[in-house]
Design a protein around this motif. Structure first.
Motif, mmCIF file in Angstrom:
data_model
loop_
_atom_site.group_PDB
_atom_site.id
_atom_site.type_symbol
_atom_site.label_atom_id
_atom_site.label_comp_id
_atom_site.label_asym_id
_atom_site.label_seq_id
_atom_site.Cartn_x
_atom_site.Cartn_y
_atom_site.Cartn_z
ATOM 1 N N LEU A 206 44.183 22.846 44.569
ATOM 2 C CA LEU A 206 43.994 22.719 43.545
ATOM 3 C C LEU A 206 45.235 23.656 42.668
ATOM 4 O O LEU A 206 45.200 24.597 41.774
ATOM 5 N N GLY A 207 46.222 22.864 42.911
ATOM 6 C CA GLY A 207 47.037 22.638 42.162
ATOM 7 C C GLY A 207 47.416 22.644 40.612
ATOM 8 O O GLY A 207 46.993 21.563 40.025
ATOM 9 N N GLY A 208 49.122 22.754 40.170
ATOM 10 C CA GLY A 208 48.581 23.007 39.046
ATOM 11 C C GLY A 208 47.906 24.466 37.573
ATOM 12 O O GLY A 208 47.845 24.606 37.981
ATOM 13 N N GLY A 209 48.647 23.876 36.482
ATOM 14 C CA GLY A 209 48.440 24.905 35.519
ATOM 15 C C GLY A 209 47.242 25.147 35.099
ATOM 16 O O GLY A 209 46.190 26.686 34.975
ATOM 17 N N ALA A 210 46.471 24.184 35.203
ATOM 18 C CA ALA A 210 44.185 24.135 34.872
ATOM 19 C C ALA A 210 43.949 25.315 35.981
ATOM 20 O O ALA A 210 43.179 26.113 35.444
ATOM 21 N N TRP A 211 44.160 24.627 37.098
ATOM 22 C CA TRP A 211 43.843 25.598 38.106
ATOM 23 C C TRP A 211 44.141 26.428 37.632
ATOM 24 O O TRP A 211 43.363 27.699 38.422
ATOM 25 N N ALA A 212 45.256 27.496 38.405
ATOM 26 C CA ALA A 212 46.670 28.577 38.064
ATOM 27 C C ALA A 212 45.130 28.888 37.428
ATOM 28 O O ALA A 212 45.446 30.447 37.533
ATOM 29 N N ALA A 213 45.519 28.617 36.070
ATOM 30 C CA ALA A 213 45.049 29.053 34.608
ATOM 31 C C ALA A 213 43.421 29.893 34.897
ATOM 32 O O ALA A 213 42.633 30.508 34.394
ATOM 33 N N ALA A 214 42.674 29.063 35.442
ATOM 34 C CA ALA A 214 40.455 28.930 35.723
ATOM 35 C C ALA A 214 40.945 30.241 36.908
ATOM 36 O O ALA A 214 40.286 31.208 36.586
ATOM 37 N N TRP A 215 41.827 30.419 37.437
ATOM 38 C CA TRP A 215 41.914 31.165 39.127
ATOM 39 C C TRP A 215 41.780 32.789 37.928
ATOM 40 O O TRP A 215 41.601 33.656 38.542
ATOM 41 N N CYS A 216 43.066 32.722 37.113
ATOM 42 C CA CYS A 216 43.713 33.961 37.299
ATOM 43 C C CYS A 216 42.644 35.139 35.375
ATOM 44 O O CYS A 216 41.510 35.779 35.630
ATOM 45 N N ILE A 217 41.901 33.522 34.464
ATOM 46 C CA ILE A 217 40.688 33.870 33.977
ATOM 47 C C ILE A 217 39.534 34.405 34.772
ATOM 48 O O ILE A 217 39.009 35.252 34.539
ATOM 49 N N THR A 218 38.731 33.278 35.625
ATOM 50 C CA THR A 218 38.138 33.902 36.247
ATOM 51 C C THR A 218 37.674 35.370 36.950
ATOM 52 O O THR A 218 37.043 36.446 37.058
ATOM 53 N N ILE A 219 38.707 35.595 37.564
ATOM 54 C CA ILE A 219 39.625 37.469 38.386
ATOM 55 C C ILE A 219 39.354 37.543 37.419
ATOM 56 O O ILE A 219 38.960 38.901 37.335
ATOM 57 N N GLY A 220 40.284 38.246 36.570
ATOM 58 C CA GLY A 220 40.555 39.154 35.373
ATOM 59 C C GLY A 220 39.588 39.016 34.844
ATOM 60 O O GLY A 220 38.969 40.563 34.606
ATOM 61 N N SER A 221 38.914 38.459 34.348
ATOM 62 C CA SER A 221 38.108 38.735 33.628
ATOM 63 C C SER A 221 36.538 39.276 34.098
ATOM 64 O O SER A 221 36.276 40.309 33.126
ATOM 65 N N SER A 222 36.949 39.137 35.278
ATOM 66 C CA SER A 222 34.901 39.850 36.131
ATOM 67 C C SER A 222 35.460 41.252 36.594
ATOM 68 O O SER A 222 34.667 42.221 36.755
ATOM 69 N N GLY A 223 37.160 41.569 36.238
ATOM 70 C CA GLY A 223 37.802 43.192 36.737
ATOM 71 C C GLY A 223 36.766 43.648 35.320
ATOM 72 O O GLY A 223 36.484 45.315 35.876
ATOM 73 N N VAL A 224 36.519 43.697 34.046
ATOM 74 C CA VAL A 224 35.649 44.478 33.490
ATOM 75 C C VAL A 224 33.591 44.368 34.254
ATOM 76 O O VAL A 224 33.417 46.010 34.055
ATOM 77 N N VAL A 225 33.723 43.875 35.038
ATOM 78 C CA VAL A 225 32.151 44.068 35.719
ATOM 79 C C VAL A 225 32.303 44.669 36.521
ATOM 80 O O VAL A 225 31.825 46.220 37.118
ATOM 81 N N ALA A 226 33.284 45.016 37.503
ATOM 82 C CA ALA A 226 33.836 46.318 37.863
ATOM 83 C C ALA A 226 33.875 48.089 37.524
ATOM 84 O O ALA A 226 33.673 48.240 38.088
ATOM 85 N N VAL A 227 35.048 46.962 36.792
ATOM 86 C CA VAL A 227 34.894 48.685 35.663
ATOM 87 C C VAL A 227 33.512 49.202 35.544
ATOM 88 O O VAL A 227 32.927 50.607 36.003
ATOM 89 N N MET A 228 32.068 48.656 35.106
ATOM 90 C CA MET A 228 31.020 48.896 34.853
ATOM 91 C C MET A 228 29.934 49.065 36.373
ATOM 92 O O MET A 228 29.375 50.690 35.327
ATOM 93 N N VAL A 229 30.448 48.311 37.164
ATOM 94 C CA VAL A 229 29.746 48.746 38.249
ATOM 95 C C VAL A 229 30.490 50.285 38.590
ATOM 96 O O VAL A 229 29.564 51.513 38.681
ATOM 97 N N THR A 230 31.629 50.939 38.795
ATOM 98 C CA THR A 230 32.294 52.261 38.680
ATOM 99 C C THR A 230 31.780 53.423 38.000
ATOM 100 O O THR A 230 31.065 54.239 38.698
#
Length: 486
Positions: A206-230
């Motif tokens: 999963l090398g390259g900018g597209a996969w790296a971007a998808a990783w960051c957006i997927t994990i990053g956007s999940s952070g708001v769910v973690a806040v809501m769960v808390t």
């Protein structure tokens, strides 16, 4: 539900619509003048925040005339943000407008009616849609696939990591700017876990900018769910539902997509969420949740040195839960990271002290502390949005009573939310006064900023649609008028 709703409202607790209820007399409606005064304070706070940001722009441009390279002494193209003025549209514009309109019009109602098990994935999905659409305003190559490659420097260094043990043994030796084969600024500025994440993605195909971007957006956007769960386990489901649309439509999404700090924010948020689940024992496996919190916390500390201040928010969670039982398991989760990295040759304290020296070999040596110590906070106005500013004013009025009340019992509802928000703001202030966050805090402080967003739940429910519209407009203006560096 409280068995004495009238008595609860008479004490000035949060009403069912998220407003501060005034004194009641024989079942009469809350004092209208109290609401008007609270609404007036909201508007004054918003006006002050706008003035602070404008002042940071004006003063920043004036200071920047002291030329130091092409971007002035501040090393910023559009202070206080790392951006340049470039009005533009892009393929993500229609999607961003649609997502924003749907959340503003239907978000508050759906957040109240949807079953919790459906609401959690819905919030994550819409948060990802909002983040992706904002990123695509700058186009696929410039806004997504090429951003991490050109700006964050991690992907440029992936090929330099051939063997992980050798990489870790030599990592600190290449941090200083005058060292042979020194690391680029962002690689040198973080523990090796940050670069190793992208090395790992590359190694599994999963090398390259597209996969790296998808990783960051997927994990990053999940952070708001973690806040809501808390929020749900510490403040109650009602406030978590009220906060949900604001978490989804956060202007911070401009920088979550795409930056590695969005990924860091997601990891840190889930560490806190698992800690809250373990401490309140609202999961069937509290010990496993505590161990998971430790594993994520340890990972966070090897992703970013600045995330050490997460202990402030973690301590607030344990205090609210009135429990220290998760601590042994949290420590057990952190230890493998510390032992593993140390055994392979990277000593975290040495890495940090070397980084401090490297930090002042670069832009930090010319960026004036006197400007950034307040302009950093001004930059957060566009990261968390004006609704959050108004919510913070309401939270600040409750913080004192909530903290004092903790001597007798752990606060719930709005009191617990206020403590969490206060702890997040304390983390931000610690990072600010340290001098290790001169500029670019709209990106660097994402792990702290997303914990300020729940303050919006304290705003009058009848005004949520308008405040959400303001959040969306701000994010859209920033993304369409400025070309952000991250």
């Amino acid at each position: 539900m409280s068995p004495h709703p009238a008595r609860r409202q008479a004490r000035g607790c949060v009403g069912e619509d998220g407003e501060q209820a005034g004194p009641l007399a024989d079942g009469a409606p809350p004092n209208v003048s109290v609401r008007k005064r609270a609404g007036g304070r909201d508007l004054w706070a918003v006006a002050a925040a706008v003035v602070l940001f404008v002042l940071a722009v004006v003063v920043g441009n004036a200071v920047n005339r002291t030329v130091y390279g092409t971007e002035g002494i501040l090393r910023l193209g559009w202070p206080p943000l790392y951006a340049s003025w470039l009005p533009h549209l892009g393929p993500g514009t229609p999607a961003a407008l649609v997502v924003a309109a749907l959340v503003v019009v239907h978000g508050p109602r759906i957040a109240q009616r949807l079953p919790w098990r459906a609401l959690v994935p819905a919030v994550w999905s819409v948060s990802m849609a909002w983040t992706w659409s904002l990123a695509l305003v700058d186009g696929w190559q410039r806004g997504v696939a090429g951003r991490l490659t050109s700006s964050m420097e991690y992907l440029q260094s992936v090929a330099d990591v051939r063997e992980v043990p050798a990489f870790l043994r030599d990592f600190t030796h290449h941090i200083l700017a005058d060292s042979p084969h020194n690391w680029p600024a962002h690689v040198a500025g973080h523990p090796p876990g940050a670069l190793l994440t992208f090395v790992g993605l590359d190694r599994i195909g999963l090398g390259g900018g597209a996969w790296a971007a998808a990783w960051c957006i997927t994990i990053g956007s999940s952070g708001v769910v973690a806040v809501m769960v808390t929020l749900r386990v510490l403040s109650g489901e009602r406030l978590a539902r009220l906060a949900a649309p604001f978490l989804v439509l956060a202007p911070a999404a401009v920088w979550i997509g795409v930056s590695a700090d969005g990924y860091f924010a997601g990891v840190a948020a889930w560490a806190i969420a698992l800690l809250a689940l373990a401490a309140t024992r609202t999961t069937r496996v509290p010990r496993l949740a505590a161990l998971g919190a430790g594993l994520l916390l340890g990972l966070a500390w090897y992703l970013s040195y600045g995330l050490t201040v997460l202990v402030v928010l973690g301590a607030a969670v344990l205090l609210l839960a009135r429990s220290a039982r998760p601590l042994p398991y949290v420590v057990a989760g952190v230890l493998p990271w510390a032992v593993g990295f140390t055994a392979l040759g990277f000593w975290w304290p040495e890495g940090y002290t070397t980084l401090v020296e490297r930090y002042y070999q670069g832009a930090a040596k010319v960026r004036p502390y006197a400007y950034f110590v307040w302009a950093n906070l001004a930059a957060q106005v566009v990261t968390v949005g004006l609704a959050t500013v108004a919510g913070l004013v309401r939270a600040s009025a409750r913080l004192g009573p909530a903290v004092r009340g903790m001597r007798r019992a752990a606060p719930r509802g709005g009191g617990a939310l206020t403590v969490l928000v206060g702890a997040a703001f304390c983390m931000m202030l610690l990072a600010d006064v340290s001098g290790m966050s001169k500029a670019e805090t709209e990106r660097i402080w994402l792990p702290f900023a997303i914990w300020l967003l729940p303050a919006c739940a304290l705003l009058p429910r009848s005004m949520h649609g308008r405040w959400l519209a303001g959040q969306a407009v701000l994010a859209l203006l920033v993304n369409h008028l400025l070309l952000t560096g991250w």
